[in-house]
Enzyme design. Structure first.
Site, PDB file in Angstrom:
ATOM      1  N   ASP A   1      25.119  -2.089  55.197  1.00  0.00           N
ATOM      2  CA  ASP A   1      26.323  -2.046  55.944  1.00  0.00           C
ATOM      3  C   ASP A   1      26.107  -2.075  57.637  1.00  0.00           C
ATOM      4  O   ASP A   1      24.983  -2.061  57.789  1.00  0.00           O
ATOM      5  CB  ASP A   1      27.223  -0.711  55.558  1.00  0.00           C
TER       6      ASP A   1
ATOM      7  N   TYR B   1      16.454   4.012  49.703  1.00  0.00           N
ATOM      8  CA  TYR B   1      16.792   4.184  50.911  1.00  0.00           C
ATOM      9  C   TYR B   1      16.068   5.470  51.632  1.00  0.00           C
ATOM     10  O   TYR B   1      15.982   6.488  50.884  1.00  0.00           O
ATOM     11  CB  TYR B   1      18.137   4.200  50.889  1.00  0.00           C
TER      12      TYR B   1
END
Length: 239
Positions: free
Chosen positions: A51, A108
């Site tokens: 994002d 992540y």
């Protein structure tokens, strides 16, 4: 020939990975540069989207080309990116390899500054600037591990919101706390919402029971808090 590339980037000046009309994105920047350097139209396919403002240490993408790419060409390609993007490697792979569909594990990392505010890291690290009780937030690990419907922890429009989290690790180094989340895939904002829950729990603003309810009763919009994108990094992708 099909090529697999590993790339790192600072996402703070980009509007995310995916091409969007009127915005500078990482995908479009890489495609334009590769097309220019290889003198052919190049389309890249990533392991997944990141994002706006989110970074990557080892993002993976593949592309097809008629050109034999060597180390000298890679160095030339990287010169065009300056300090925002750096392609670590490009190697030939089987033409059936797919950067997205062949992913086995994706990890992540979320980086948090628990020391004094550092304005020079405002785009690359969450300026939390207070203590985190690691022993306390580690108690949340087992709530998220395993296969669950993570609809409550997502802003995704996907119909299938079931994901499997394999591991969550915590690391403290000087004034930084790192949270590593590994799974078979992630929904939009999923990791940021999980981290936000952990920080709320650290501050006694949410209970273990309330977090468990979000897992047991998946509902879009239930978990409204999400940690800032500046602290999130796509850390590793395994095939």
């Amino acid at each position: 020939m099909r090529y697999k590339a590993i790339v790192e980037y600072n996402g703070s000046s980009f509007y995310g990975w995916s091409k969007q009309k009127g915005f500078e994105t990482i995908q479009e920047t890489i495609e334009k540069t590769l097309s220019l350097c290889l003198n052919e139209n190049v389309t890249i396919h990533a392991s997944g989207r990141t994002d706006k403002y989110v970074h990557a240490i080892n993002q993976v993408f593949h592309f097809d080309s008629n050109i034999e790419i060597n180390d000298f060409m890679l160095k030339n390609i990287n010169n065009y990116f300056k300090d925002k993007i750096f392609i670590k490697s490009i190697q030939k792979v089987n033409d059936k390899f797919h950067a997205r569909f062949d992913v086995k594990v994706k990890t992540y990392m979320y980086k948090i500054n628990i020391g004094n505010k550092n304005i020079f890291e405002s785009n690359t690290c969450l300026q939390y600037n207070k203590k985190i009780d690691l022993g306390k937030i580690k108690k949340l690990k087992n709530i998220f591990l395993g296969e669950h419907d993570f609809l409550s922890f997502s802003t995704s429009e996907k119909e299938n919101t079931i994901r499997n989290i394999y591991d969550i690790k915590f690391k403290k180094q000087k004034n930084y706390v790192y949270i590593f989340v590994s799974g078979n895939g992630f929904l939009r904002n999923m990791v940021r919402m999980i981290v936000a829950c952990m920080l709320l729990y650290n501050e006694n603003n949410i209970t273990i029971e309330e977090i468990q309810m979000l897992i047991d009763n998946p509902k879009k919009g239930s978990s409204i808090n999400k940690a800032n994108g500046c602290g999130l990094y796509l850390y590793n992708v395994k095939y």
